[in-house]
Design a protein around this motif. Structure first.
Motif, PDB file in Angstrom:
ATOM      1  N   TRP A  73      -0.382  12.592   9.053  1.00 48.64           N
ATOM      2  CA  TRP A  73       0.304  13.709   8.397  1.00 48.64           C
ATOM      3  C   TRP A  73      -0.507  14.994   8.544  1.00 48.64           C
ATOM      4  O   TRP A  73       0.033  16.059   8.823  1.00 48.64           O
TER       5      TRP A  73
ATOM      6  N   SER B  55       1.399  17.893  10.750  1.00 57.78           N
ATOM      7  CA  SER B  55       1.872  19.038   9.978  1.00 57.78           C
ATOM      8  C   SER B  55       1.092  20.308  10.292  1.00 57.78           C
ATOM      9  O   SER B  55       1.330  21.357   9.681  1.00 57.78           O
TER      10      SER B  55
ATOM     11  N   GLY C  68       3.145  23.506   6.978  1.00 58.83           N
ATOM     12  CA  GLY C  68       3.966  22.513   7.659  1.00 58.83           C
ATOM     13  C   GLY C  68       5.012  21.912   6.745  1.00 58.83           C
ATOM     14  O   GLY C  68       5.261  22.394   5.645  1.00 58.83           O
TER      15      GLY C  68
END
Length: 267
Positions: A51, A55, A105
């Protein structure tokens, strides 16, 4: 600052302190500056790292500890429990607090499905955009959810109705649209709902009247329409009811007279 603004800030500050105190009581092994004694799963660490990269936060200095080389021989089994903003219970991620961390993000790759023991999630005051993924409903143990002051858009997913343990639901100051899902009225443990300063439309769901533990209901500065449902008068624990800045019509229901604990009312 107006008297109303000051009283609202004091109310919110008091809630933050009481919420933190409650969480510490609920989780005696938690300490805000410590890690966990046991190992968090490799799946959690891997999902969080993915992640971070996907992002666009790989250069975020506040997340510099989010890497596989950040451990030492002493705590090598504690990843990701030693990473910034993460705290664990029983070796699994329980607390993710990245408020004011310059996170950017979207949430599309946020590992909701991997963090099955997460109870506290605070991503407020960042630069997160896009929609709230329906996978948020996988966090069945979640107690505290705060995405306030970001750039989130789209509708509130109905999967929010899966979060039966939720006490705080804060999405204020975003760009959310669509209606308030009536399923929120099934979350019987809710104490606070903060949805102010969005672009929400449609009526105030009568199902909110089912939330007998609700103390604060803030829906101001949206585009809500229709009348105030008389079911709001069922919220006997309500202390703050703030609806101003909408397109509400009709009469103020007599049932609001049942709200004997109410100390902030702004329609």
């Amino acid at each position: 600052m107006s008297q109303f603004g000051l009283s609202l800030r004091v109310i919110m500050s008091s809630f933050e302190l009481s919420s933190l105190f409650l969480l510490i009581l609920l989780f005696p092994s938690f300490h805000p500056k410590g890690g966990a004694s046991a190992s968090a799963s490799a799946e959690e660490a891997d999902a969080l790292l993915k992640w971070k990269v996907s992002s666009g936060n790989q250069d975020n200095t506040l997340l510099s500890s989010w890497n596989l080389q950040s451990n030492t021989a002493k705590n090598s089994s504690n990843l990701p429990c030693t990473w910034a903003g993460i705290f664990c219970i029983g070796g699994s991620v329980n607390w993710l607090n990245l408020s004011k961390s310059s996170i950017k993000g979207s949430l599309d790759s946020c590992p909701f499905s991997s963090l099955t023991n997460l109870q506290y999630l605070d991503l407020s005051l960042n630069q997160i955009f896009g929609s709230i993924p329906p996978q948020i409903g996988n966090l069945s143990k979640l107690i505290y959810l705060d995405f306030s002051v970001n750039q989130l858009s789209g509708e509130i997913p109905t999967e929010i109705g899966n979060l039966e343990n939720l006490t705080r639901f804060a999405l204020g100051r975003n760009q959310l649209s669509g209606s308030i899902p009536p399923v929120i009225g099934s979350l019987g443990n809710l104490v606070t709902i903060y949805l102010q300063y969005n672009y929400l439309t449609g009526p105030v769901p009568p199902t909110l009247g089912n939330l007998s533990r609700l103390e604060k209901l803030l829906l101001f500065q949206n585009h809500l329409s229709g009348s105030i449902p008389p079911e709001i008068g069922n919220l006997i624990s309500l202390r703050s009811l703030i609806f101003f800045g909408n397109n509400l019509t009709g009469e103020i229901p007599n049932s609001l007279g049942n709200l004997t604990d109410l100390n902030v009312l702004h329609l």
